[in-house]
Enzyme design. Structure first.
Site, PDB file in Angstrom:
ATOM      1  N   GLU A 228       0.809  -1.228   0.000  1.00 57.67           N
ATOM      2  CA  GLU A 228       0.000   0.000   0.000  1.00 57.67           C
ATOM      3  C   GLU A 228       0.840   1.275   0.000  1.00 57.67           C
ATOM      4  O   GLU A 228       0.650   2.159   0.830  1.00 57.67           O
ATOM      5  CB  GLU A 228      -0.940  -0.006   1.221  1.00 57.67           C
TER       6      GLU A 228
HETATM    7  C1  NGO Z   1      -3.923  -4.807   4.526  1.00 59.86           C
HETATM    8  C2  NGO Z   1      -2.960  -3.725   4.940  1.00 59.86           C
HETATM    9  C3  NGO Z   1      -2.778  -3.648   6.453  1.00 59.86           C
HETATM   10  C4  NGO Z   1      -4.120  -3.671   7.157  1.00 59.86           C
HETATM   11  C5  NGO Z   1      -4.862  -4.931   6.749  1.00 59.86           C
HETATM   12  C6  NGO Z   1      -6.215  -5.012   7.415  1.00 59.86           C
HETATM   13  C7  NGO Z   1      -1.825  -5.467   4.029  1.00 59.86           C
HETATM   14  C8  NGO Z   1      -0.752  -6.296   3.509  1.00 59.86           C
HETATM   15  N1  NGO Z   1      -1.738  -4.171   4.293  1.00 59.86           N
HETATM   16  O1  NGO Z   1      -3.041  -5.936   4.336  1.00 59.86           O
HETATM   17  O2  NGO Z   1      -2.065  -2.475   6.783  1.00 59.86           O
HETATM   18  O3  NGO Z   1      -3.927  -3.676   8.561  1.00 59.86           O
HETATM   19  O4  NGO Z   1      -5.034  -5.010   5.360  1.00 59.86           O
HETATM   20  O5  NGO Z   1      -6.921  -6.148   7.088  1.00 59.86           O
END
Ligand code: NGO
Length: 416
Positions: A228
């Site tokens: 992200e």
């Molecule tokens: C995503 C995000 C995390 C969140 C999570 C919540 C990934 C790899 N990055 O997974 O920062 O906490 O969802 O479900």
């Protein structure tokens, strides 16, 4: 007989129990199976009445995948050394062999780095919701690593870069492109922070942190996040990933990254953790990389069971106990076959989880089914048969004081 490095042979006759294995790991797993075959009351901390009966027979057993783990997010909410040790005990009972600790995120930095002291003392001083947070000293981290190693569990530390870095950016102004420290953050948004990928200081920082973590971690892997990165321009992200891989390698470790990292050029050995987008994982495979399977709609155990769950998120799915059991890592994503997969890892993100009870309620009873996805051959896995075996673990959950979710999909033996 091919037992590999982790397999065991357990022969139980009327007068003798014999465990045979090539390695100590196999003997340990054989003894976990004995624990599971005996009545759950053997786990009690007070004296119990025997007799301790066990069925006779022979079990030959070895895992399908070399990597079977859980990611525990200690950054969104902090969990103490004793809580992490209790979690390690659960993993050991289900013959999982790795605990991936999410040690940094926007809301907190959880590991002491002596050359960058504010990371822990300031960056670790809060958590989601504004609580006190916390961090592990290097001695405490080592204590966790050793406790895990005694149970044949490998700790994989994660420092998430270049995004999910607000706690570091708040602790050191020089990591920001504008030279100004950010404020600490206690919300639950994602994708808003980034290290300044064009500053040499950023790479000195990463090198210092990686050197220390590599020295403190006996296992082969360091996880460097990479998920992200919406606040990092793609043209900055791609060369950044190449440099981070080189830094990890220079300290003698293999890098794991979330799937987004596969957009960059991977060096041989780098492992990609699939969570959402199969194309990214396929990218890794086409570069010769191996994959850890963590598909969010199956093994994100921070997801609610259903719409009435008091804890958890639901962006990926509601994940009932049967949903998290009933999938096959080998066929889940097109183009990612058994030979591309090193294993299965559940993820327990802690935005909504504050206490050990919260952690247990999300983990149980989904954990044993995920352990099976990592261990048992696909053709032997069947929900209707499994749910009866799972129901029999209720006695274990109770005697261990585990706060578990009484899913309607499981034919529990004791009615509440
Ligand atoms: C995503 C995000 C995390 C969140 C999570 C919540 C990934 C790899 N990055 O997974 O920062 O906490 O969802 O479900």
């Amino acid at each position: 007989m091919d037992l590999g490095d982790e397999g065991y042979l357990l022969e139980i006759t009327e007068d003798l129990i014999v465990i045979s294995a090539n390695k100590a790991t196999g003997l340990f797993y054989g003894s976990q199976t004995i624990r599971q075959l005996l009545p759950a009351s053997i786990e009690s901390s007070s004296v119990q009445q025997g007799p301790w009966e066990i069925a006779t027979g022979t079990i030959q057993d070895s895992p399908k995948f070399q990597h079977r783990g859980v990611m525990l997010d200690v950054a969104r909410h902090f969990f103490t050394v004793n809580e992490v040790k209790r979690y390690i005990d659960f993993l050991a009972y289900y013959k999982m062999n790795s605990l991936h600790l999410g040690l940094s995120n926007d809301q907190g930095w959880r590991i002491e780095i002596k050359s960058w002291p504010n990371l822990a003392t300031y960056g670790g001083s809060t958590e989601v919701g504004g609580g006190a947070g916390g961090f592990y000293t290097q001695e405490q981290y080592t204590d966790i690593v050793n406790y895990a190693a005694e149970r044949f569990i490998n700790i994989i530390p994660e420092i998430d870069v270049p995004g999910h870095t607000n706690a570091a950016l708040a602790s050191y102004a020089e990591l920001n492109c504008d030279g100004k420290a950010t404020d600490l953050y206690t919300g639950t948004e994602v994708g808003f922070s980034t290290l300044c990928t064009n500053k040499e200081m950023t790479y000195k920082f990463i090198d210092d942190v990686v050197r220390k973590l590599a020295a403190l971690t006996p296992g082969p892997y360091l996880h460097m996040g990479g998920d992200e990165t919406h606040a990092t321009a793609k043209e900055d992200f791609l060369p950044f990933v190449e440099r981070v891989q080189a830094i990890v390698k220079s300290h003698g470790k293999t890098m794991i990254g979330w799937e987004e990292m596969s957009q960059s050029t991977l060096i041989p050995g780098t492992i990609i953790q699939f969570w959402k987008n199969a194309e990214y994982a396929q990218n890794a495979v086409s570069q010769g990389g191996k994959v850890i399977m963590s598909p969010a709609p199956k093994v994100y155990i921070d997801m609610q069971y259903d719409s009435t769950s008091r804890l958890g998120l639901h962006w990926a799915a509601y994940i009932e106990v049967d949903d998290s059991y009933d999938w096959d890592p080998e066929t889940y994503a097109e183009g990612i076959g058994k030979e591309d997969i090193i294993g299965v890892e559940a993820a327990l993100w802690s935005e909504t989880l504050e206490t050990m009870d919260d952690i247990e309620w999300m983990t149980f009873p989904r954990l044993p089914g995920i352990a099976e996805a990592g261990w048992s051959p696909s053709k032997l896995r069947n929900w209707d048969e499994y749910k009866v075996r799972l129901a029999n673990h209720e006695a274990f959950f109770k005697i261990m004081g585990i706060d578990f979710y009484r899913s309607k999909t499981v034919p529990w033996v004791d009615k509440p």
